[in-house]
Design a protein around this motif. Structure first.
Motif, mmCIF file in Angstrom:
data_model
loop_
_atom_site.group_PDB
_atom_site.id
_atom_site.type_symbol
_atom_site.label_atom_id
_atom_site.label_comp_id
_atom_site.label_asym_id
_atom_site.label_seq_id
_atom_site.Cartn_x
_atom_site.Cartn_y
_atom_site.Cartn_z
ATOM 1 N N LEU A 101 11.618 15.748 24.092
ATOM 2 C CA LEU A 101 12.105 15.962 25.465
ATOM 3 C C LEU A 101 10.968 15.855 26.463
ATOM 4 N N ALA A 102 9.822 16.409 26.123
ATOM 5 C CA ALA A 102 8.646 16.265 26.995
ATOM 6 C C ALA A 102 8.229 14.802 27.055
ATOM 7 N N ARG A 103 8.278 14.109 25.921
ATOM 8 C CA ARG A 103 7.905 12.692 25.880
ATOM 9 C C ARG A 103 8.842 11.875 26.751
ATOM 10 N N LEU A 104 10.140 12.165 26.718
ATOM 11 C CA LEU A 104 11.098 11.418 27.540
ATOM 12 C C LEU A 104 10.774 11.523 29.029
ATOM 13 N N ARG A 105 10.180 12.629 29.451
ATOM 14 C CA ARG A 105 9.821 12.787 30.864
ATOM 15 C C ARG A 105 8.706 11.826 31.274
ATOM 16 N N THR A 106 7.993 11.242 30.299
ATOM 17 C CA THR A 106 6.920 10.291 30.611
ATOM 18 C C THR A 106 7.374 8.841 30.473
ATOM 19 N N ARG A 109 13.001 6.389 33.367
ATOM 20 C CA ARG A 109 14.079 7.346 33.617
ATOM 21 C C ARG A 109 15.440 6.931 33.083
ATOM 22 N N SER A 112 15.528 7.104 29.336
ATOM 23 C CA SER A 112 15.367 8.498 28.912
ATOM 24 C C SER A 112 16.650 9.291 29.106
ATOM 25 N N LEU A 113 17.335 9.054 30.211
ATOM 26 C CA LEU A 113 18.603 9.733 30.456
ATOM 27 C C LEU A 113 19.629 9.337 29.394
ATOM 28 N N ARG A 116 18.849 11.055 26.105
ATOM 29 C CA ARG A 116 19.212 12.479 26.131
ATOM 30 C C ARG A 116 20.723 12.671 26.029
#
Length: 138
Positions: A101-106, A109, A112-113, A116
């Motif tokens: 989840l932290a990796r997806l923030r980098t 977008r 990543s959405l 998730r």
């Protein structure tokens, strides 16, 4: 895996295999991960999202160890990644201790959405790239 996660996995993978992946693989600038099929030995190309950071390409698998490309990586970590229309060779490393989840923030977008929302057992994967300039398109 819970019953809900199992249903989600089956639905998402069915749509990806029949509709999404065949269309996305044809787009010239779609990022692709090419693994070697663990049973067939044939190249397997999977459209995905991620980001190159230095000499590494980072991605998050939405179904972790259940993803076919992760299973292929476990059998043979040598891969190719097509980034912006250019192929790069590398070695892939699933990273179960990384926080996906932290990796997806980098990472980008939109992808990543989607990961998730559609994913159930996230797993970070890092591809250490061997070459700097990339190979000509195949």
């Amino acid at each position: 895996m819970s019953r809900h996660a199992e249903r989600k996995y089956r639905a998402v993978t069915a749509v990806q295999r029949r509709i999404g992946n065949p269309v996305l693989r044809r787009l010239p600038f779609q990022t692709l991960l090419e693994t070697t099929g663990r049973v067939s030995g044939l190249p397997r190309r999977t459209p995905l999202g991620g980001r190159r950071v230095g000499d590494a390409f980072w991605l998050v698998s939405e179904f972790g160890e259940r993803s076919q490309y992760v299973r292929n990586i476990r059998a043979n970590p040598r891969v190719r990644v097509r980034i912006r229309g250019r192929w790069h060779t590398g070695t892939a490393h699933p990273l179960p201790d990384d926080d996906p989840l932290a990796r997806l923030r980098t990472l980008p977008r939109g992808n990543s959405l989607a990961v998730r929302v559609m994913g159930a057992e996230l797993l970070t994967v890092r591809v250490d790239l061997d070459d700097r300039g990339g190979l000509r398109p195949a």
